[in-house]
Scaffold this motif. Structure first.
Motif, PDB file in Angstrom:
ATOM      1  N   MET A 212       9.400   0.325   3.701  1.00  0.00           N
ATOM      2  CA  MET A 212      10.215  -0.430   4.663  1.00  0.00           C
ATOM      3  C   MET A 212       9.773  -0.141   6.094  1.00  0.00           C
ATOM      4  O   MET A 212       9.757  -1.044   6.946  1.00  0.00           O
ATOM      5  CB  MET A 212      11.692  -0.080   4.474  1.00  0.00           C
ATOM      6  CG  MET A 212      12.294  -0.573   3.168  1.00  0.00           C
ATOM      7  SD  MET A 212      14.053  -0.174   2.999  1.00  0.00           S
ATOM      8  CE  MET A 212      14.756  -1.168   4.321  1.00  0.00           C
ATOM      9  N   ALA A 213       9.415   1.113   6.387  1.00  0.00           N
ATOM     10  CA  ALA A 213       8.981   1.477   7.738  1.00  0.00           C
ATOM     11  C   ALA A 213       7.684   0.768   8.111  1.00  0.00           C
ATOM     12  O   ALA A 213       7.491   0.367   9.271  1.00  0.00           O
ATOM     13  CB  ALA A 213       8.807   2.996   7.840  1.00  0.00           C
ATOM     14  N   ILE A 214       6.793   0.610   7.128  1.00  0.00           N
ATOM     15  CA  ILE A 214       5.516  -0.054   7.397  1.00  0.00           C
ATOM     16  C   ILE A 214       5.689  -1.575   7.398  1.00  0.00           C
ATOM     17  O   ILE A 214       4.855  -2.301   7.946  1.00  0.00           O
ATOM     18  CB  ILE A 214       4.463   0.396   6.355  1.00  0.00           C
ATOM     19  CG1 ILE A 214       4.220   1.898   6.496  1.00  0.00           C
ATOM     20  CG2 ILE A 214       3.155  -0.357   6.513  1.00  0.00           C
ATOM     21  CD1 ILE A 214       3.253   2.463   5.493  1.00  0.00           C
ATOM     22  N   GLY A 215       6.772  -2.057   6.792  1.00  0.00           N
ATOM     23  CA  GLY A 215       7.035  -3.485   6.771  1.00  0.00           C
ATOM     24  C   GLY A 215       6.468  -4.188   5.558  1.00  0.00           C
ATOM     25  O   GLY A 215       6.150  -5.390   5.635  1.00  0.00           O
ATOM     26  N   ILE A 216       6.373  -3.467   4.429  1.00  0.00           N
ATOM     27  CA  ILE A 216       5.855  -4.065   3.206  1.00  0.00           C
ATOM     28  C   ILE A 216       6.946  -4.913   2.558  1.00  0.00           C
ATOM     29  O   ILE A 216       8.078  -4.478   2.385  1.00  0.00           O
ATOM     30  CB  ILE A 216       5.380  -2.981   2.219  1.00  0.00           C
ATOM     31  CG1 ILE A 216       4.295  -2.123   2.865  1.00  0.00           C
ATOM     32  CG2 ILE A 216       4.879  -3.607   0.924  1.00  0.00           C
ATOM     33  CD1 ILE A 216       3.065  -2.893   3.276  1.00  0.00           C
ATOM     34  N   GLU A 217       6.584  -6.143   2.199  1.00  0.00           N
ATOM     35  CA  GLU A 217       7.537  -7.010   1.528  1.00  0.00           C
ATOM     36  C   GLU A 217       7.773  -6.505   0.100  1.00  0.00           C
ATOM     37  O   GLU A 217       6.899  -5.889  -0.502  1.00  0.00           O
ATOM     38  CB  GLU A 217       6.996  -8.439   1.491  1.00  0.00           C
ATOM     39  CG  GLU A 217       8.055  -9.480   1.181  1.00  0.00           C
ATOM     40  CD  GLU A 217       7.510 -10.893   1.316  1.00  0.00           C
ATOM     41  OE1 GLU A 217       8.291 -11.842   1.163  1.00  0.00           O
ATOM     42  OE2 GLU A 217       6.297 -11.021   1.582  1.00  0.00           O
ATOM     43  N   TYR A 218       8.962  -6.766  -0.426  1.00  0.00           N
ATOM     44  CA  TYR A 218       9.354  -6.323  -1.771  1.00  0.00           C
ATOM     45  C   TYR A 218       9.332  -4.801  -1.893  1.00  0.00           C
ATOM     46  O   TYR A 218       8.941  -4.237  -2.919  1.00  0.00           O
ATOM     47  CB  TYR A 218       8.451  -6.937  -2.841  1.00  0.00           C
ATOM     48  CG  TYR A 218       8.328  -8.432  -2.722  1.00  0.00           C
ATOM     49  CD1 TYR A 218       9.431  -9.254  -2.944  1.00  0.00           C
ATOM     50  CD2 TYR A 218       7.122  -9.023  -2.359  1.00  0.00           C
ATOM     51  CE1 TYR A 218       9.335 -10.631  -2.813  1.00  0.00           C
ATOM     52  CE2 TYR A 218       7.015 -10.400  -2.220  1.00  0.00           C
ATOM     53  CZ  TYR A 218       8.133 -11.200  -2.456  1.00  0.00           C
ATOM     54  OH  TYR A 218       8.041 -12.553  -2.324  1.00  0.00           O
ATOM     55  N   ALA A 219       9.755  -4.122  -0.819  1.00  0.00           N
ATOM     56  CA  ALA A 219       9.785  -2.657  -0.841  1.00  0.00           C
ATOM     57  C   ALA A 219      10.757  -2.132  -1.891  1.00  0.00           C
ATOM     58  O   ALA A 219      10.474  -1.139  -2.567  1.00  0.00           O
ATOM     59  CB  ALA A 219      10.171  -2.128   0.544  1.00  0.00           C
ATOM     60  N   LEU A 220      11.906  -2.812  -2.047  1.00  0.00           N
ATOM     61  CA  LEU A 220      12.920  -2.341  -2.991  1.00  0.00           C
ATOM     62  C   LEU A 220      12.448  -2.379  -4.437  1.00  0.00           C
ATOM     63  O   LEU A 220      12.538  -1.365  -5.134  1.00  0.00           O
ATOM     64  CB  LEU A 220      14.208  -3.150  -2.820  1.00  0.00           C
ATOM     65  CG  LEU A 220      15.374  -2.749  -3.733  1.00  0.00           C
ATOM     66  CD1 LEU A 220      15.744  -1.289  -3.533  1.00  0.00           C
ATOM     67  CD2 LEU A 220      16.581  -3.653  -3.490  1.00  0.00           C
ATOM     68  N   GLY A 250      -5.206  -8.105   0.551  1.00  0.00           N
ATOM     69  CA  GLY A 250      -4.901  -9.099   1.572  1.00  0.00           C
ATOM     70  C   GLY A 250      -4.294  -8.499   2.828  1.00  0.00           C
ATOM     71  O   GLY A 250      -4.209  -9.175   3.854  1.00  0.00           O
ATOM     72  N   GLN A 251      -3.839  -7.240   2.737  1.00  0.00           N
ATOM     73  CA  GLN A 251      -3.300  -6.549   3.912  1.00  0.00           C
ATOM     74  C   GLN A 251      -4.449  -5.982   4.751  1.00  0.00           C
ATOM     75  O   GLN A 251      -5.567  -5.822   4.268  1.00  0.00           O
ATOM     76  CB  GLN A 251      -2.366  -5.411   3.479  1.00  0.00           C
ATOM     77  CG  GLN A 251      -1.171  -5.846   2.658  1.00  0.00           C
ATOM     78  CD  GLN A 251      -0.055  -6.415   3.512  1.00  0.00           C
ATOM     79  OE1 GLN A 251      -0.104  -6.363   4.741  1.00  0.00           O
ATOM     80  NE2 GLN A 251       0.954  -6.972   2.860  1.00  0.00           N
ATOM     81  N   ASP A 252      -4.166  -5.686   6.003  1.00  0.00           N
ATOM     82  CA  ASP A 252      -5.200  -5.076   6.844  1.00  0.00           C
ATOM     83  C   ASP A 252      -5.411  -3.623   6.431  1.00  0.00           C
ATOM     84  O   ASP A 252      -4.556  -3.003   5.786  1.00  0.00           O
ATOM     85  CB  ASP A 252      -4.794  -5.154   8.316  1.00  0.00           C
ATOM     86  CG  ASP A 252      -3.478  -4.435   8.583  1.00  0.00           C
ATOM     87  OD1 ASP A 252      -3.500  -3.235   8.870  1.00  0.00           O
ATOM     88  OD2 ASP A 252      -2.418  -5.093   8.475  1.00  0.00           O
ATOM     89  N   ALA A 256      -2.932  -0.631   4.625  1.00  0.00           N
ATOM     90  CA  ALA A 256      -3.292  -0.091   3.315  1.00  0.00           C
ATOM     91  C   ALA A 256      -3.467   1.430   3.372  1.00  0.00           C
ATOM     92  O   ALA A 256      -3.002   2.159   2.484  1.00  0.00           O
ATOM     93  CB  ALA A 256      -4.564  -0.758   2.802  1.00  0.00           C
ATOM     94  N   LEU A 257      -4.145   1.919   4.419  1.00  0.00           N
ATOM     95  CA  LEU A 257      -4.369   3.352   4.541  1.00  0.00           C
ATOM     96  C   LEU A 257      -3.066   4.100   4.803  1.00  0.00           C
ATOM     97  O   LEU A 257      -2.870   5.219   4.297  1.00  0.00           O
ATOM     98  CB  LEU A 257      -5.380   3.626   5.663  1.00  0.00           C
ATOM     99  CG  LEU A 257      -6.825   3.211   5.368  1.00  0.00           C
ATOM    100  CD1 LEU A 257      -7.702   3.436   6.587  1.00  0.00           C
ATOM    101  CD2 LEU A 257      -7.372   3.995   4.160  1.00  0.00           C
ATOM    102  N   LEU A 258      -2.176   3.506   5.590  1.00  0.00           N
ATOM    103  CA  LEU A 258      -0.877   4.139   5.844  1.00  0.00           C
ATOM    104  C   LEU A 258      -0.069   4.262   4.557  1.00  0.00           C
ATOM    105  O   LEU A 258       0.546   5.309   4.291  1.00  0.00           O
ATOM    106  CB  LEU A 258      -0.093   3.332   6.879  1.00  0.00           C
ATOM    107  CG  LEU A 258      -0.532   3.472   8.345  1.00  0.00           C
ATOM    108  CD1 LEU A 258       0.241   2.503   9.231  1.00  0.00           C
ATOM    109  CD2 LEU A 258      -0.331   4.908   8.823  1.00  0.00           C
ATOM    110  N   VAL A 259      -0.065   3.211   3.747  1.00  0.00           N
ATOM    111  CA  VAL A 259       0.666   3.239   2.474  1.00  0.00           C
ATOM    112  C   VAL A 259       0.045   4.260   1.529  1.00  0.00           C
ATOM    113  O   VAL A 259       0.757   5.077   0.917  1.00  0.00           O
ATOM    114  CB  VAL A 259       0.684   1.837   1.827  1.00  0.00           C
ATOM    115  CG1 VAL A 259       1.243   1.916   0.410  1.00  0.00           C
ATOM    116  CG2 VAL A 259       1.503   0.884   2.668  1.00  0.00           C
ATOM    117  N   LEU A 260      -1.281   4.240   1.412  1.00  0.00           N
ATOM    118  CA  LEU A 260      -1.965   5.186   0.526  1.00  0.00           C
ATOM    119  C   LEU A 260      -1.733   6.620   0.978  1.00  0.00           C
ATOM    120  O   LEU A 260      -1.419   7.504   0.162  1.00  0.00           O
ATOM    121  CB  LEU A 260      -3.463   4.877   0.486  1.00  0.00           C
ATOM    122  CG  LEU A 260      -4.339   5.858  -0.321  1.00  0.00           C
ATOM    123  CD1 LEU A 260      -3.903   5.881  -1.774  1.00  0.00           C
ATOM    124  CD2 LEU A 260      -5.810   5.476  -0.198  1.00  0.00           C
ATOM    125  N   GLY A 261      -1.865   6.854   2.279  1.00  0.00           N
ATOM    126  CA  GLY A 261      -1.670   8.205   2.793  1.00  0.00           C
ATOM    127  C   GLY A 261      -0.239   8.681   2.625  1.00  0.00           C
ATOM    128  O   GLY A 261       0.011   9.816   2.206  1.00  0.00           O
TER     129      GLY A 261
END
Length: 338
Positions: A212-220, A250-252, A256-261
């Motif tokens: 949610m902090a990064i703004g990913i859709e369908y976080a829930l 499709g994300q920048d 992607a790196l923020l989510v993976l990290g």
């Protein structure tokens, strides 16, 4: 026949029946885990309020039901729609991955759905001659959940009744020892399941906050998938990242790196801090043995076998240490060390 021969024959027959009715055994074991969670809540409540066990169970059930309804009303009403949309996105992402893999010479299907995954799983009856039908087809998935919950509630209402009833099946001289072993197995399972639920809540909650902090859709729905899969040690966290990774297509690169990290940090906290503090002191299972048993249970019983593999292995470990190593081999020092 001598008594040892009769005992050995009884054990053999018992194991044969357990294999033949493996589906029922897994259903009962899942109910035992439900009872273990309810029993923990009951014990905690009775430390605060001096009330009868049945009343504590009723209060626990009301609280759990109210909490579940509140969560649905607060933010999960649109969850089915979100899951449906997420599945469409994951399907499109998989087609992109599959197309690239085919270009590299790795032939995979570009169209895959839930039905294809289920059909690709090994059939339990191929190994156990029809055992496992109830959990797979039989009464259906929802009916099995209702059965497990009902059995779990009844077991939690009076666990001593079922424990002592099982002890009546062995000779009088063995009953006290069997009750002690069953108590230790129950203690182990109770602490394992409660600890695992704590870890699941932490990992799922942290993942939800991260997405949610990064703004990913369908976080829930993604966080819900991670929470449920984290029930399975070692393999679950890896499987949980698969849908998250597919949604990153499709994300920048920064996102992607923020989510993976972030996901890696969450799992490292679990693996190096939470699990050693909560789980390792309780079950003390060797990682290689756990993974091997997960593979065996997956081949034998499919997803339900994988889900229940670790608590089953924990219970078997206690039984072998207490009954075989302790009683048969007489190595009581090894039991204390374990």
């Amino acid at each position: 026949m001598t008594r040892p021969v009769l005992a050995g024959l009884a054990i053999f027959i018992g194991l044969a029946l357990l294999v033949f009715f493996a589906d029922m055994a897994l259903l009962i074991f899942a109910a035992i885990l439900v009872a273990a969670v309810l029993d923990s809540c009951i014990l905690l409540l009775r430390r605060i309020l001096p009330i009868p066990r049945v009343m504590a169970l009723a209060i626990t059930m009301v609280f759990v039901t109210t909490a579940a309804v509140a969560m649905v009303v607060a933010g999960g009403i649109n969850l089915p729609g979100q899951i449906e949309s997420l599945l469409e996105i994951l399907g499109e992402a998989w087609r992109i991955v599959a197309k690239q893999l085919n270009m590299w010479g790795v032939q995979v299907s570009q169209e895959i759905g839930l039905g294809d995954v289920i059909e690709s799983l090994p059939e339990p009856q191929t190994m156990f001659g029809g055992a496992g039908a109830v959990l797979g087809t039989g009464l259906g998935f929802l009916s099995n959940i209702v059965i497990v919950m009902l059995m779990g509630v009844f077991m939690a209402a009076d666990p001593a009744r079922y424990r002592d009833g099982l002890a009546l099946l062995v000779p009088v001289a063995w009953r006290e020892r069997l009750v002690a072993v069953l108590n230790r197995i129950g203690w182990t399972l109770q602490r394992w399941i409660v600890g695992q639920l704590i870890i699941m809540v932490f990992v799922g909650g942290a993942t939800l906050i991260l997405l949610m902090a990064i703004g990913i859709e369908y976080a829930l729905p993604l966080a819900l998938i991670v929470t449920l899969l984290n029930f399975i040690p070692f393999v679950g966290p890896i499987l949980g990242f698969v849908p998250i990774g597919l949604t990153m297509i499709g994300q920048d690169w920064t996102t992607a790196l923020l989510v993976l990290g972030g996901y890696t940090v969450i799992q490292q906290i679990d693996a190096n801090i939470l699990s050693p503090l909560i789980q390792d002191r309780v079950v003390n299972l060797a990682p290689a043995l756990t993974i091997a048993f997960l593979l065996f249970m997956g081949v034998a019983f499919g997803p339900i076998g994988i889900a229940l593999a670790t608590p089953i292995l924990a219970a078997l470990r206690v039984a072998l240490l207490e009954l075989y190593v302790g009683n048969f081999l007489g190595d009581t020092e090894q039991i204390k060390a374990a």
